[in-house]
Design a protein around this motif. Sequence first.
Motif, PDB file in Angstrom:
ATOM      1  N   UNK A  74       0.907  -1.120   0.395  1.00 24.26           N
ATOM      2  CA  UNK A  74       0.013   0.212   0.161  1.00 24.26           C
ATOM      3  C   UNK A  74       0.655   1.251  -0.046  1.00 24.26           C
ATOM      4  N   UNK A  75       1.547   0.929   0.188  1.00 25.02           N
ATOM      5  CA  UNK A  75       3.091   2.296   0.849  1.00 25.02           C
ATOM      6  C   UNK A  75       3.487   2.384  -1.039  1.00 25.02           C
ATOM      7  N   UNK A  76       3.506   1.594  -1.619  1.00 26.27           N
ATOM      8  CA  UNK A  76       3.921   1.383  -2.981  1.00 26.27           C
ATOM      9  C   UNK A  76       3.398   1.631  -3.479  1.00 26.27           C
ATOM     10  N   UNK A  77       2.210   2.086  -3.520  1.00 23.91           N
ATOM     11  CA  UNK A  77       1.064   2.153  -4.218  1.00 23.91           C
ATOM     12  C   UNK A  77       1.092   3.647  -4.306  1.00 23.91           C
ATOM     13  N   UNK A  78       1.031   3.782  -3.089  1.00 25.03           N
ATOM     14  CA  UNK A  78       0.337   5.414  -2.662  1.00 25.03           C
ATOM     15  C   UNK A  78       1.572   6.052  -3.370  1.00 25.03           C
ATOM     16  N   UNK A  79       2.636   5.633  -3.516  1.00 27.14           N
ATOM     17  CA  UNK A  79       3.946   6.284  -3.616  1.00 27.14           C
ATOM     18  C   UNK A  79       3.538   6.324  -5.094  1.00 27.14           C
ATOM     19  N   UNK A  80       3.312   5.214  -5.614  1.00 25.36           N
ATOM     20  CA  UNK A  80       3.368   5.414  -7.198  1.00 25.36           C
ATOM     21  C   UNK A  80       2.164   6.370  -7.972  1.00 25.36           C
ATOM     22  N   UNK A  81       1.481   6.217  -7.795  1.00 31.23           N
ATOM     23  CA  UNK A  81       0.454   6.765  -7.408  1.00 31.23           C
ATOM     24  C   UNK A  81       0.391   8.335  -7.194  1.00 31.23           C
ATOM     25  N   UNK A  82       1.284   9.123  -6.359  1.00 30.06           N
ATOM     26  CA  UNK A  82       1.351  10.519  -5.971  1.00 30.06           C
ATOM     27  C   UNK A  82       3.081  10.794  -6.810  1.00 30.06           C
ATOM     28  N   UNK A  83       3.806  10.016  -6.814  1.00 32.13           N
ATOM     29  CA  UNK A  83       5.148  10.303  -7.756  1.00 32.13           C
ATOM     30  C   UNK A  83       4.479  10.878  -9.179  1.00 32.13           C
ATOM     31  N   UNK A  84       3.781   9.952  -9.373  1.00 36.55           N
ATOM     32  CA  UNK A  84       2.858  10.614 -11.402  1.00 36.55           C
ATOM     33  C   UNK A  84       2.075  11.879 -11.288  1.00 36.55           C
ATOM     34  N   UNK A  85       1.181  12.123 -10.258  1.00 39.33           N
ATOM     35  CA  UNK A  85       0.764  13.414 -10.348  1.00 39.33           C
ATOM     36  C   UNK A  85       1.496  14.242  -9.514  1.00 39.33           C
ATOM     37  N   UNK A  86       2.611  14.208  -8.851  1.00 39.91           N
ATOM     38  CA  UNK A  86       4.028  15.273  -9.179  1.00 39.91           C
ATOM     39  C   UNK A  86       4.432  15.404  -9.208  1.00 39.91           C
ATOM     40  N   UNK A  87       4.480  14.823 -11.076  1.00 40.86           N
ATOM     41  CA  UNK A  87       5.495  14.530 -11.738  1.00 40.86           C
ATOM     42  C   UNK A  87       6.757  13.985 -11.840  1.00 40.86           C
ATOM     43  N   UNK A  88       7.325  13.061 -10.979  1.00 47.98           N
ATOM     44  CA  UNK A  88       8.353  12.380 -11.123  1.00 47.98           C
ATOM     45  C   UNK A  88       8.628  11.367 -11.999  1.00 47.98           C
ATOM     46  N   UNK A  89       6.954  10.747 -11.933  1.00 51.76           N
ATOM     47  CA  UNK A  89       7.666   9.508 -12.636  1.00 51.76           C
ATOM     48  C   UNK A  89       6.474  10.120 -14.166  1.00 51.76           C
ATOM     49  N   UNK A  90       7.099   9.325 -15.574  1.00 52.87           N
ATOM     50  CA  UNK A  90       6.042   9.845 -16.475  1.00 52.87           C
ATOM     51  C   UNK A  90       4.367   9.417 -17.217  1.00 52.87           C
ATOM     52  N   UNK A  91       3.430   9.305 -16.355  1.00 46.02           N
ATOM     53  CA  UNK A  91       2.289   8.725 -16.285  1.00 46.02           C
ATOM     54  C   UNK A  91       1.934   7.760 -17.693  1.00 46.02           C
ATOM     55  N   UNK A  92       2.564   8.164 -18.327  1.00 38.89           N
ATOM     56  CA  UNK A  92       2.307   7.338 -19.879  1.00 38.89           C
ATOM     57  C   UNK A  92       4.104   6.099 -20.327  1.00 38.89           C
ATOM     58  N   UNK A  93       5.084   6.612 -20.054  1.00 35.00           N
ATOM     59  CA  UNK A  93       6.061   6.200 -20.175  1.00 35.00           C
ATOM     60  C   UNK A  93       7.507   6.601 -19.868  1.00 35.00           C
ATOM     61  N   UNK A  94       8.265   5.085 -19.279  1.00 36.79           N
ATOM     62  CA  UNK A  94      10.070   5.164 -19.117  1.00 36.79           C
ATOM     63  C   UNK A  94      10.419   5.484 -19.889  1.00 36.79           C
TER      64      UNK A  94
END
Lengths: 372, 372, 372, 372
Positions: C352-372
């Motif tokens: 749950x920590x990992x899923x929450x962080x993944x979601x928020x890192x995309x929403x915060x612009x740290x991970x591209x939402x479509x492709x690495x």
Amino acid sequence: MNTFGKMFRVTVWGESHGKALGAVVDGCPSNLPLTEEDIQKELDRRRPGYSIFSTPRKEPDEVELLSGTFEGKTTGAPISALVYNKNQKSKDYNKIKDTPRPGHADYTYGVKYGNYDYRGGGRSSGRTTIGHVIGGAIAKKLLDYSHNIKIIGYTVKIGKIEGDFNYYSKQEIFHSDINDIIEKIENNPLRCPSSNVDEMKDYVLNAMENKDSVGGIVELVALNVPAGVGNPIFGKLNSELAGALMGVNAVKGVEIGRGFESAELYGSEMNDEYYYNSENNIQLKTNNCGGILGGISCGAPIVIRVAIKPTPSISKIQHTVNVKTGKNQELIIGGRHDPIIVPRAIPVLESMVAITLSDLMIRSGFIHPCRL
Amino acid sequence: MNTFGKMFRVTVWGESHGKALGAVVDGCPSNLPLTEEDIQKELDRRRPGYSIFSTPRKEPDEVELLSGTFEGKTTGAPISALVYNKNQKSKDYNKIKDTPRPGHADYTYGVKYGNYDYRGGGRSSGRTTIGHVIGGAIAKKLLDYSHNIKIIGYTVKIGKIEGDFNYYSKQEIFHSDINDIIEKIENNPLRCPSSNVDEMKDYVLNAMENKDSVGGIVELVALNVPAGVGNPIFGKLNSELAGALMGVNAVKGVEIGRGFESAELYGSEMNDEYYYNSENNIQLKTNNCGGILGGISCGAPIVIRVAIKPTPSISKIQHTVNVKTGKNQELIIGGRHDPIIVPRAIPVLESMVAITLSDLMIRSGFIHPCRL
Amino acid sequence: MNTFGKMFRVTVWGESHGKALGAVVDGCPSNLPLTEEDIQKELDRRRPGYSIFSTPRKEPDEVELLSGTFEGKTTGAPISALVYNKNQKSKDYNKIKDTPRPGHADYTYGVKYGNYDYRGGGRSSGRTTIGHVIGGAIAKKLLDYSHNIKIIGYTVKIGKIEGDFNYYSKQEIFHSDINDIIEKIENNPLRCPSSNVDEMKDYVLNAMENKDSVGGIVELVALNVPAGVGNPIFGKLNSELAGALMGVNAVKGVEIGRGFESAELYGSEMNDEYYYNSENNIQLKTNNCGGILGGISCGAPIVIRVAIKPTPSISKIQHTVNVKTGKNQELIIGGRHDPIIVPRAIPVLESMVAITLSDLMIRSGFIHPCRL
Amino acid sequence: MNTFGKMFRVTVWGESHGKALGAVVDGCPSNLPLTEEDIQKELDRRRPGYSIFSTPRKEPDEVELLSGTFEGKTTGAPISALVYNKNQKSKDYNKIKDTPRPGHADYTYGVKYGNYDYRGGGRSSGRTTIGHVIGGAIAKKLLDYSHNIKIIGYTVKIGKIEGDFNYYSKQEIFHSDINDIIEKIENNPLRCPSSNVDEMKDYVLNAMENKDSVGGIVELVALNVPAGVGNPIFGKLNSELAGALMGVNAVKGVEIGRGFESAELYGSEMNDEYYYNSENNIQLKTNNCGGILGGISCGAPIVIRVAIKPTPSISKIQHTVNVKTGKNQELIIGGRHDPIIVPRAIPVLESMVAITLSDLMIRSGFIHPCRL
């Protein structure tokens, strides 16, 4: 449900004859230059009294920007802006309370909510699109500032009069300088760049004389949208645009690219072939798809057409019911109305395209969700 | 974005040539009778090999219901169902990898994702609508069981051949027994109840001989939807339906009620007047609005039309690019394809109407969100 | 509501004694290397039969990856994976139908849904966390691959026995090599790296002899989370983490940083002062805030503690009601149960920590939402 | 992300030293009696200058209700309300620009947004909870009017001083007349009904003399919540409450029922047994679960505890960095601050409980989504 968008979110509020109307824009990244003038400019384009074809209600529609910017730039915090109502004449609407106007939302709001503000159509009034335009003004600024994206809307048909200017007839214009065409659109009471616009004006004037109203078709083109915007399966660019536009008051149809005409074409006519252009970029020979394939933008201009029904408020005698007496009765609508809503709808439709694109460009990774 | 809906939510997954495809339906209230047969029945309606007009790919499309029911009824828990792929012929698709097919999503998926499953169109294949139909079968059952709502889709136009059966020409049928008309639709390879359907068949056969494909127009009618469904401003029934339908593969246009024709009408022609019927219920004299006013259902049938483009896969020579060689080249598409997608699209379109209505009926308080 | 996340979305489904359980992960960007082994590895960590302290139910929990990858990498399409149930013994649960077990969800599910799958707790069973772990395995891979983020969970307290290893007592370890500590955690039936772990084991064994169960406290640390993750006001990193973790079965409390202890501190004790380190980077002298200020990560490790109640299934005689007879009655729970859920909960909490962080890192612009 | 809720949605906006702050509440059903006074009453409870323990900033915080009601009742349209700022002293904050205050969000906002309004903490200020309280006032009215639900918050601990009044020590009070206890809470500067409250006051006064600040623990009880509220798996009542409360400024921990204490209990101590009461209703003998089992309310009072850290603004010398000079430096914070935020946080925390419950009660079918 008064919020649109997932990452770039516009929440709208207000009634036609309430104290004020406004919008809160959440999810606009920081560092976008933004002033009240950016919003006022777009509000002026939808303001009543725009021309002889619009309601005589006098509303300055002066925007107040209340939050979300600092030293002339956005901060990433929600942007709240509003317009106070000044010229309500609520008495005109007393009779609506009991006799729902044909073509309006009085009946359905009454059934759904029991208590609702019927004055001037209340929450279902076209006046509520002030919120859309506030959101759209910010979205347009964001798209233009970050990607030089331009969204252009114009009338292509009024009633039965088809104009001679549309994307597929004048495609070359959208690849050259578009400022001329924008000027032509804005300096025209029907926002129609066709050469036969006078015929359209006469058509509307004739309807006005007959105490009637007319509809029309608007075309919207978005230029410079990069390839890759849109998220299949349920976040497709065409899907979100269609939902956004069909939700604007009076819209009854939406088509992308060749739209309904595409149903008549053979695959070999409809398919847009690819080629390498002189700069070795992949391009479409034609743009029948309207810039979207598989729900994702392909780099060609986005082309949309929207059908707008005639304004339901007409001064002719109509038949309706009286929910108080429980009897059928005649109705003549007073108040102040637009004989045609098409030209004033254009900034609203452009706004919804801009908001949809802003949201999907953030969701597709083209615009950073937090800061520029 | 592979989830549709806010309260009744359908999440779809799977690729054309992957292991399986399926859907998870979340937010279906408990106590709805539901078996695999309910879903299988609808899957059979979209299955390939349905007629001479569909792809020869042999897929039994047998559904497995994996969760969410207990003793033959739903429990309120998410309903997961899937179909395993059996008849992939992936070699046919190797060439797509480098030469995007005109009219398909190969190019845009490639640009957007870099790595994507190109076999059979992968995620952009029409085969992914198996998930839509699983969700739609459950939604249809819910609507029928709780409110006797029926959703009927049929072809009204194939290529340039307009049928003589449509809602506005045969409105009385939708107020009498509709089983006859449903039977006519289902026992017809084009799902068209018009009397000139043979002309349409010839039109398609002729295109097939020319290695070409054709499009068409589908009409969708939802009966028995109560007044009050739909949430203004951004959750309007028309808006959500348009978004849902425009997102189905190959759809290029959506209209509600009179749609684009309404742009040509005067207000006095378009407005639907109210009257008290013999049971003292308020009704519309006409249904030009297509059952929706101000984004809220008014109790009249919901009427929608959808334009479907010709299948982009054609065996004619087409021009495209080769992203490996960096050169333009010719392409002849092999594999197995539908010369027309219209009849197989109908259960998918009906599904999206059913899912949208289920979601909005819960959100509008007509169906309890947790239990029947 | 079985979907978690806004941009990185995990939809879970399945019942304890149904056919299968699984998850669909939507919004994972393309180009992430991902195989069944990545998921299996995490499922093995939560599998029953893990140690003497877990239920003897024998389930291999072998995952099948059904969609969303191509040639060993994600494609941006939804990732569907499932585990078939193999070792259901549903007869054990017949008596639950009428006699709700204290501390379990039998009563509330019955009230809410009427029809529900009571076998093994059905949808409320800890077995449903298989879906969480599938989602978490993918999220962990994404975080590690893109940002070298590590999420480490371990037991710090069992019943009344406080361990001597926790973040604030051993902070230096988290800035050096953490592999030793991870190995220690994983090779220990209580997943506890404290030196007094044997005391804890005895505590659990003693409770087992008394047909009773025990709870405990888990600490979770996320390393290498960059500063800037989290979206005020209602998408704060601490808020989303707390919501995610409190939703895991048996969790009764969540704290960030000093948590409840912070209520006892003076501002001058609690505030973390800033300084420039030798590389001229801004750092915190202490980390009482647990890595989050104003809802946004500050670059220090994220530190969370979670309270887990004792397993409600105990073999002691308990009092409850019989909804069939309408009378009070005694209950002895049979079936197979964990005397302590803490160690098996750890991979779920990490997920749950990992899923929450993944979601928020995309929403915060740290991970591209479509492709690495 | 400034919108909370799915069906009952509160969007908040505004900065500490901006023009105004406010909220838009969307999804409140029609026919709820609502006036400005309902909102003002709650705003007065959080207003600065409430007692010697709050900031001397003088703000009348007069609410203007701008939309969403008609003739004293809600209409189902969005409710917009705002408060204009009157007493900004922005000069006090100039130095924050370059020297982030320990324990505040200055540093993380700066990193995340680049451009942000640092005056008075800007968007991260406690003053932004005006929006929460506007939303909470409407939610409380909705819950009370439709289900007689009462939400009561009070201080149970200040710094190291534990009060003698809390739910588990005084459970009987919550089943008898609660008005006495509410009056006691509201007429007390620490909002603490414990008999040793003077000891707490001295504790705070002592800290103030030392230019320091203190934290505390708040308990929140919701009475008359029916069984069945909450949607597993990811919409659990406990999960949504924890997320809502952890997101309030300065909150560092949340527990439900016995919370962290439950980790120390045996199953046989923690489990709440069922029995038929004299009216033949199923009830819990104890309420260790805090009114929630399996994420769903069970009919017993909801019991929550929240840890609040000491106010980070203290007048003691602290160490921080200067981002302009790139050097470490000392900082003494001027401006006007609360030595303890606990009592003023209580109406905010109650608001978040009320908003969460309103949303979940609509989503669980207890309150109609459109009209009362």
